[in-house]
Design an enzyme around this catalytic site. Structure first.
Site, PDB file in Angstrom:
ATOM      1  N   ARG A  21     -32.858 -35.350 -13.412  1.00  0.00           N
ATOM      2  CA  ARG A  21     -32.399 -34.197 -14.204  1.00  0.00           C
ATOM      3  C   ARG A  21     -33.074 -32.908 -13.709  1.00  0.00           C
ATOM      4  O   ARG A  21     -32.463 -32.101 -13.021  1.00  0.00           O
ATOM      5  CB  ARG A  21     -32.688 -34.430 -15.708  1.00  0.00           C
ATOM      6  CG  ARG A  21     -31.870 -33.549 -16.639  1.00  0.00           C
ATOM      7  CD  ARG A  21     -32.394 -32.134 -16.842  1.00  0.00           C
ATOM      8  NE  ARG A  21     -33.759 -32.119 -17.368  1.00  0.00           N
ATOM      9  CZ  ARG A  21     -34.489 -31.021 -17.446  1.00  0.00           C
ATOM     10  NH1 ARG A  21     -34.006 -29.859 -17.046  1.00  0.00           N
ATOM     11  NH2 ARG A  21     -35.734 -31.069 -17.903  1.00  0.00           N
ATOM     12  N   ASP A  22     -34.362 -32.737 -14.000  1.00  0.00           N
ATOM     13  CA  ASP A  22     -35.025 -31.474 -13.661  1.00  0.00           C
ATOM     14  C   ASP A  22     -35.159 -31.316 -12.153  1.00  0.00           C
ATOM     15  O   ASP A  22     -35.250 -30.197 -11.641  1.00  0.00           O
ATOM     16  CB  ASP A  22     -36.403 -31.427 -14.337  1.00  0.00           C
ATOM     17  CG  ASP A  22     -36.945 -30.009 -14.470  1.00  0.00           C
ATOM     18  OD1 ASP A  22     -36.264 -29.068 -14.048  1.00  0.00           O
ATOM     19  OD2 ASP A  22     -38.063 -29.847 -14.992  1.00  0.00           O
ATOM     20  N   HIS A 213     -44.932 -31.511 -20.223  1.00  0.00           N
ATOM     21  CA  HIS A 213     -44.052 -31.275 -19.072  1.00  0.00           C
ATOM     22  C   HIS A 213     -44.644 -30.109 -18.282  1.00  0.00           C
ATOM     23  O   HIS A 213     -44.556 -28.949 -18.707  1.00  0.00           O
ATOM     24  CB  HIS A 213     -42.649 -30.951 -19.604  1.00  0.00           C
ATOM     25  CG  HIS A 213     -41.629 -30.594 -18.563  1.00  0.00           C
ATOM     26  ND1 HIS A 213     -40.664 -31.483 -18.139  1.00  0.00           N
ATOM     27  CD2 HIS A 213     -41.406 -29.444 -17.872  1.00  0.00           C
ATOM     28  CE1 HIS A 213     -39.885 -30.891 -17.233  1.00  0.00           C
ATOM     29  NE2 HIS A 213     -40.328 -29.646 -17.052  1.00  0.00           N
ATOM     30  N   HIS A 215     -45.158 -27.935 -14.588  1.00  0.00           N
ATOM     31  CA  HIS A 215     -44.739 -27.607 -13.228  1.00  0.00           C
ATOM     32  C   HIS A 215     -45.984 -27.201 -12.445  1.00  0.00           C
ATOM     33  O   HIS A 215     -46.964 -26.744 -13.007  1.00  0.00           O
ATOM     34  CB  HIS A 215     -43.692 -26.488 -13.237  1.00  0.00           C
ATOM     35  CG  HIS A 215     -42.337 -26.979 -13.645  1.00  0.00           C
ATOM     36  ND1 HIS A 215     -41.276 -27.076 -12.777  1.00  0.00           N
ATOM     37  CD2 HIS A 215     -41.878 -27.436 -14.834  1.00  0.00           C
ATOM     38  CE1 HIS A 215     -40.217 -27.547 -13.408  1.00  0.00           C
ATOM     39  NE2 HIS A 215     -40.546 -27.777 -14.666  1.00  0.00           N
ATOM     40  N   CYS A 246     -36.341 -24.500 -12.747  1.00  0.00           N
ATOM     41  CA  CYS A 246     -35.301 -24.061 -13.688  1.00  0.00           C
ATOM     42  C   CYS A 246     -34.471 -22.972 -13.032  1.00  0.00           C
ATOM     43  O   CYS A 246     -35.006 -21.963 -12.584  1.00  0.00           O
ATOM     44  CB  CYS A 246     -35.961 -23.530 -14.961  1.00  0.00           C
ATOM     45  SG  CYS A 246     -34.813 -22.743 -16.101  1.00  0.00           S
ATOM     46  N   ASN A 255     -41.633 -29.608 -10.445  1.00  0.00           N
ATOM     47  CA  ASN A 255     -42.393 -30.371 -11.431  1.00  0.00           C
ATOM     48  C   ASN A 255     -43.634 -30.958 -10.778  1.00  0.00           C
ATOM     49  O   ASN A 255     -43.720 -31.056  -9.556  1.00  0.00           O
ATOM     50  CB  ASN A 255     -41.548 -31.557 -11.941  1.00  0.00           C
ATOM     51  CG  ASN A 255     -40.427 -31.155 -12.840  1.00  0.00           C
ATOM     52  OD1 ASN A 255     -40.571 -31.080 -14.042  1.00  0.00           O
ATOM     53  ND2 ASN A 255     -39.263 -30.870 -12.238  1.00  0.00           N
TER      54      ASN A 255
END
Lengths: 317, 317
Positions: A21-22, A213, A215, A246, A255
């Site tokens: 996903r990310d 979460h 980065h 993002c 990430n």
């Protein structure tokens, strides 16, 4: 906790893999649905208990993930692995539920400006949408998680008031959302801030329901993990190869890298249940899949135990 | 130490800039002497009190630094800035003393194999040479530091016995060498190991005489700094842009990045005395100087306070 105490038994650290996903959402190269499914199927045999496998957002906003339905319905479901779908609104939630996501991850930013940039709506409008999703989800066998994005800083607004983050966590919990993620969307967190905020949030949310979460935008991702773990956090998002970023946050980069995190845990003695050699091998397939180098460091350096052959000139000395 | 205690006053963290030595030694592109001098002169106005400005090794082994004499004799000497020279043997020490280095940094590896690879001699032979250097240095106004390379792991031998590292530290001190550096030559250290070994060494060496030298090979450089700082270490090597690596250690990659470290300290509230915007500007000149991208992250991402303009589509919502 004393990391230098030899006798300590560390609690398990749960890694939620978010590369599908990310990681993929920002990639300019289209990754074929079959390749996404193969990647996720490989990940789900590497020991992860949680994988964020895709998102159900507008295909115009995130074309790279427009095949969410196909991915969720075709990946191999494995006992003990929870497949999470990011959803921005009730329409996305409907799509994710139809595709049998095990968990929905809702996202709102602590920063009004970033929420408008990312979600195209105010925080208040996001919360109204969350209410709709909570009501819908009651009819399905699905768990809910909600993310506070830009919880440690906003690329537009700068510092974020910690009281505001805590208040959003309270709102999420009052709405009936069990899982909470604090996201450092553009890598602005530092370990001192992390320890302070995570301590506060753990007074309201049990450790098993809280995810951090991070980065690695400014090189502090793994230091932030340790700071959070030391004050009691036990669940962390990470992306294979350190992929990610993002699309609607300027300056966002990867990430924290899953295999770099698992290596840290292995070296320190924190159990994760994840097969590191398998992960490294999988990460080393990413440059060919994506057409570019990835930020992960272990996939380049190898583990400490992967020693190098002694050169001939040394033998001759 | 509790990083999450708001009232804490942190001790100063001393950054020794090593890019002119450990950074440039591995570069394939020749950096002109005038450019090296300009870089060092810029660094010495940025607030550093210690700069490793070059090495006096065989020009065949490290051609990139073959102009050590010219660099040391032509840089601007500034009150309060100590210019350190790495020397591998008594011949190198003589050259460094003639060039008026303020401090000599001697290097031996804890690993016999790596010492043979790097210094082309056994550890025992290295120590004999150190004795000669100590005797020579008594006649000059120069301070001495000695590095234990591969103190946290060896790329050929793997794990290094911590007792051996401590014993080498004792030997250095007994020889009359005041300054000690523990070097993680190929980035194999982890924060738990760092805390344990640094605690032991600080029982024998005062904090003001101990330097930690970390590489970020597996992404743990800044986490290792924090672990060492928490148990009392106060002095750290770092390289502008995260340059660096040992030509005779397979898998070696960049030092921890100076501006990323100073940013961490600024964000946490640890004083360094270093001008971060100046450092970022200087780091951003490196790709043109060296002909390639550098690993530093802050020079790409900017500081947290460098907020981004709000896009027009957000203003319209």
């Amino acid at each position: 906790m004393n990391f230098d105490n030899d006798d300590i038994q560390f609690d398990k650290l749960i890694v939620q893999e978010v590369a599908p996903r990310d990681g993929l959402q920002i990639e300019p190269t289209w990754v074929e649905t079959a390749d996404k499914i193969a990647l996720i199927d490989q990940l789900s045999t590497a020991g992860f208990t949680r994988i964020e496998a895709g998102s159900f957002v507008s295909p115009k906003a995130i074309p790279a993930l427009r095949d969410g339905e196909a991915v969720f319905t075709q990946i191999e479901r494995r006992a003990g692995v929870i497949f999470v779908a990011l959803v921005p609104n009730v329409k996305g939630a409907e799509r994710a539920l139809n595709a049998h996501a095990d968990e929905l991850n809702l996202v709102m930013s602590a920063s009004q400006t970033h929420n408008r940039a990312n979600m195209r709506m105010s925080c208040e409008a996001s919360l109204v949408g969350f209410g709709d999703i909570v009501r819908l989800a009651k009819h399905f066998p699905v768990s809910l998680n909600a993310t506070v994005a830009t919880a440690f800083g906003c690329p537009f607004e700068g510092k974020i008031d910690e009281d505001r983050v805590v208040s959003i966590v309270d709102t999420y919990r009052e709405m009936g959302i069990d899982g909470i993620t604090l996201a450092d969307t553009t890598g602005m967190a530092n370990p001192r801030q992390v320890a302070r905020l995570v301590k506060r949030v753990l007074q309201r949310v049990p450790a098993e329901a809280l995810t951090l979460h991070f980065h690695n935008t400014r090189g502090l991702g793994l230091a932030n993990v340790l700071a959070a773990y030391e004050v009691g956090a036990r669940r962390f998002d990470a992306a294979l190869g350190g992929l990610g970023g993002c699309p609607f946050a300027p300056g966002a980069s990867g990430n924290i890298c899953t295999e770099d995190l698992v290596n840290l845990c292995d070296e320190i003695g924190i159990p994760t249940g994840i097969d590191l050699p398998k992960l490294i091998a999988l990460s080393r397939t990413l440059p060919a899949l994506l057409g570019h180098d990835v930020p992960g460091q272990l996939m380049k350096a190898g583990r400490n135990c992967d020693v190098h052959p002694v050169p001939d000139y040394v033998r001759a000395i």
